[in-house]
Every structure is written in C-alpha cells, then in structure tokens.
Design an enzyme around this catalytic site. Sequence first.
Site, PDB file in Angstrom:
ATOM      1  N   GLU A  68     -25.325  -6.460  16.814  1.00  0.00           N
ATOM      2  CA  GLU A  68     -26.355  -6.122  15.820  1.00  0.00           C
ATOM      3  C   GLU A  68     -27.745  -6.249  16.455  1.00  0.00           C
ATOM      4  OE1 GLU A  68     -26.191  -8.620  12.341  1.00  0.00           O
ATOM      5  OE2 GLU A  68     -27.478  -7.270  11.201  1.00  0.00           O
ATOM      6  N   ASP A  91     -35.664  -8.107   7.319  1.00  0.00           N
ATOM      7  CA  ASP A  91     -35.490  -9.002   6.176  1.00  0.00           C
ATOM      8  C   ASP A  91     -36.247 -10.327   6.227  1.00  0.00           C
ATOM      9  OD1 ASP A  91     -33.626  -6.984   5.938  1.00  0.00           O
ATOM     10  OD2 ASP A  91     -31.931  -8.286   5.538  1.00  0.00           O
TER      11      ASP A  91
HETATM   12  C1  DGY Z   1     -28.334  -7.637   4.283  1.00  0.00           C
HETATM   13  O1  DGY Z   1     -27.487  -7.670   3.405  1.00  0.00           O
HETATM   14  O2  DGY Z   1     -28.561  -8.540   5.074  1.00  0.00           O
HETATM   15  C2  DGY Z   1     -29.092  -6.392   4.474  1.00  0.00           C
HETATM   16  O3  DGY Z   1     -30.055  -6.509   5.456  1.00  0.00           O
HETATM   17  C3  DGY Z   1     -29.687  -5.919   3.196  1.00  0.00           C
HETATM   18  O4  DGY Z   1     -29.989  -4.584   3.388  1.00  0.00           O
END
Ligand code: DGY
Length: 426
Positions: free
Chosen positions: A395, A169
């Site tokens: 994570e 992201d």
């Molecule tokens: C989030 O919501 O952070 C996810 O990575 C989107 O897929």
Amino acid sequence: MDATAADHEARTAEARRILADNSRGDYTVPSPKLYPFQWNWDSAFTALGLAELDTDRAWREIEKLFDAQWPSGMVPHIVFWSDESTYFPGPDVWQTGDRVSMRDAVTTSGISQPPVAATVVRRLAEHDAHRTIALIPKLDAWHRWWHSARDPSGSGVIAVSHPWESGRDNVPDWDAPLAAVDTGGVEAYSRRDLDVVGAEMRPHQREYDRYVALVEFAAATGWDDQAIAQQSPFWVADPATTAILLRAERDLAALMSMAGLDPTEVEVRIARLEQGYEQFWNQEVGAYCSIDLRTGRQAGAATSASFLAPYAGVNAHHERVVAELDEWSAETAFAVPSFDPRRPEFEPNRYWRGPIWLVLNYMIGTGLAEAGDAERAERIRTSTRELVLRSGFAESFNPVAGTAVGGVQFSWTAAVWLAWASRDEV
Ligand code: DGY
C-alpha cells in the site's frame, strides 16, 4: 539476463497478476482484504496500469466509476458494487439511500475523493479519442460540483469535508481541525481495518471516532451540500485536492478542445483556482499548506501535497518548493515521504504521517518533468522503482527503511509500476 533485469521482469509479471486478481469484471478493488469495493482515485490510477494491458478494460474502469455519479455531479469515493461485509463503514452507516441515480441499483459513500479521472482519461484518449465523448459531460459535472459544493464562496481553494475525502486520511494537517469534532453521539462500532493491518500502521482510534462522527453528521443532513458547507465541523481547504482539480481542469479543457467543444467555462474555473492557490503558500514554512476554513488557521508544516504544485502547473514558488524537497531527500533513504521527516509528528510506518505513496510519487515526478526538472523527476522515479523491487506492491512504504507498509497486493501500486516506474522512458 542479469539479476536486476530478471527481478524487474518478475515484478512486472506480478503487477499484471495483481491487476487480474483484483479485477471484479468492470472495476478493480484496491486491495481485496482491506478495500473490497471500487474506490474512486484508486480506480483512476489503476486504469493507467490497465491501459498497459488492455485499453478497453482501462476505459471500462473509469466508465464504471461514473455509473455511480450522483445527480449533483458528485462522484463517490466508494461504490459498494458487492455486499462484502468485511469493510467498515458500510452502506448502513453512510445512509446515502436513493440519492444515487444510475442504471444499476447500488449504494455508495457520501463524499468524494481527489479528482484524478480527467487526467487519466486524457492519457487514455491518446489512443482512443472517440471514447471521451460520453465521459466529458460527466467529468465536467463532477468538476463543477467541486467548485459549487466545496468552494461555494468561489475563493479558489477547494475544501474537503472529511479526511477520507482528501484521500490522505491521517496527515497531521487534520489533527487540529479534527480535535474540534464532537464524538459524543458515536455508538460502539467495530473497525475492520485492524483485522488486516497492524494498528501501528493505521490511524489512531481517536481519529476513527471522528471519521465516524463526520459521516453521521453529514448523513443527518441528508447529504445536503449546502448544509455540509455551512455546518460541517471539519471543513479544511486542501492543497492536494485543489492541485489535483486544477490539473484535471486543464486536462478536461484539452479533452474538450480535442472533441470540438468550447472549453471557455472550464478556463474560467482554471483561472479561479490559479489565483486561489496562492492562499496556500506559507512563507514561513516554505510550502503550500492546508487552511482550516472554520478557524482560518493554516497548517504550520509541509506535507508532500506541497510538491504537487508543478503537477498543477503552478510554479510561482518553484525554487523554494524544490529546495524543501531536497531538504527532505537528505533525511530519508527513499522519496517522497508523505510528511516532513524532520518534524516530531513524522511516523515512517503510519499511513499518511510519513510513508511513501507511489501515486503521489507519480504525480510529483510527472509535474517536475513537465516543469523541466528532469533530474529531480528521475530521482523520484528511481526511488519508486527501488521500493517496488525491494518490497513489492505494498500500500505504501517506509521512507527510512524502504519496507512495505499497510495492505498488500495493491492495485494502484502495481499500476504505477506498469505505467511509469518500470518503464525505460516516460
Ligand atoms: C479507509 O477505510 O481507510 C479508507 O481510506 C477510507 O476511504
């Protein structure tokens, strides 16, 4: 039993428990509080872990994901099988409406995620080849969608239309392309991720505003692939998504051959990606770097995506790629950071700007082993194992301190432990 063996076994028991707790019947949530639905590449990696426990359940994980495939072939990055209200953005923001055709009425997001499923299915097929028959056409349709929707000019590099589509992201590569995204129309909204994880480990607000603006832009086109390709303010060719697709195409071709089907069309697509991949090579940086297709500008720093080249079967610059990996290793106690630890943008606790993601380690390690580099592959696997022994099923992990980062009780971290990191042999 010595302490290490006992710790090892305790982690294995914990990983099994996580996969059981995170199961919602036919699919698995990535992490119950942070991500309470089915996520695309999370599910595919999770199936690798499930295969260690129950192969039927592993197949169901993938089959369920493909129940949400769009008529265009696109497989969405989130499937909202339940109506939890603890995640933002939910179906009301995505507004994908009735574009999804499937047995069950369900809403989904409107973008995809790196296509690892064919590679996982090939692994599952080692025991259960007949179960691939129904999946092969669906995998093929999805791969064709990547080419037609995300590389409509046939250049051999695959674009992502949203940072979430890349799965990475907030990697610094997206900073410059995101700066051009207008957030003027974004109304007030409330982030739910910060209820669960500290803000210092998550993307900044300015990034979130742009993530939302991009969803609103694409929703306003009615999720029209052509309009998105022509007009999306964010349109960046991603070396990770392209490498993962190239690898998945090779695995799909193998699955087709095993099933007695003709893989010629897939081989044509493979050749296009193999040729196209060279465009990512940045000689100055010594790495495969993303390209902003709106401006033509290439990212000037390496991310861990560059080390996926061997996984994609691309070894044109192998010596330079692994030299870069070695330079990184000298900088941090654990491998492999998501971003170059020598750069000022490196943040060891912030999501994809530094932390280690075990699914990347798995793919990088697998690729290196396949390229005959057993020593480096094993170094990455050892680092992966130490991170889990030390900090559990987080994570992601801080590459300097080895500490847990982000959400807890993570399915894909447990899966990588069970299927790869914890094993005596792979
Ligand atoms: C989030 O919501 O952070 C996810 O990575 C989107 O897929």
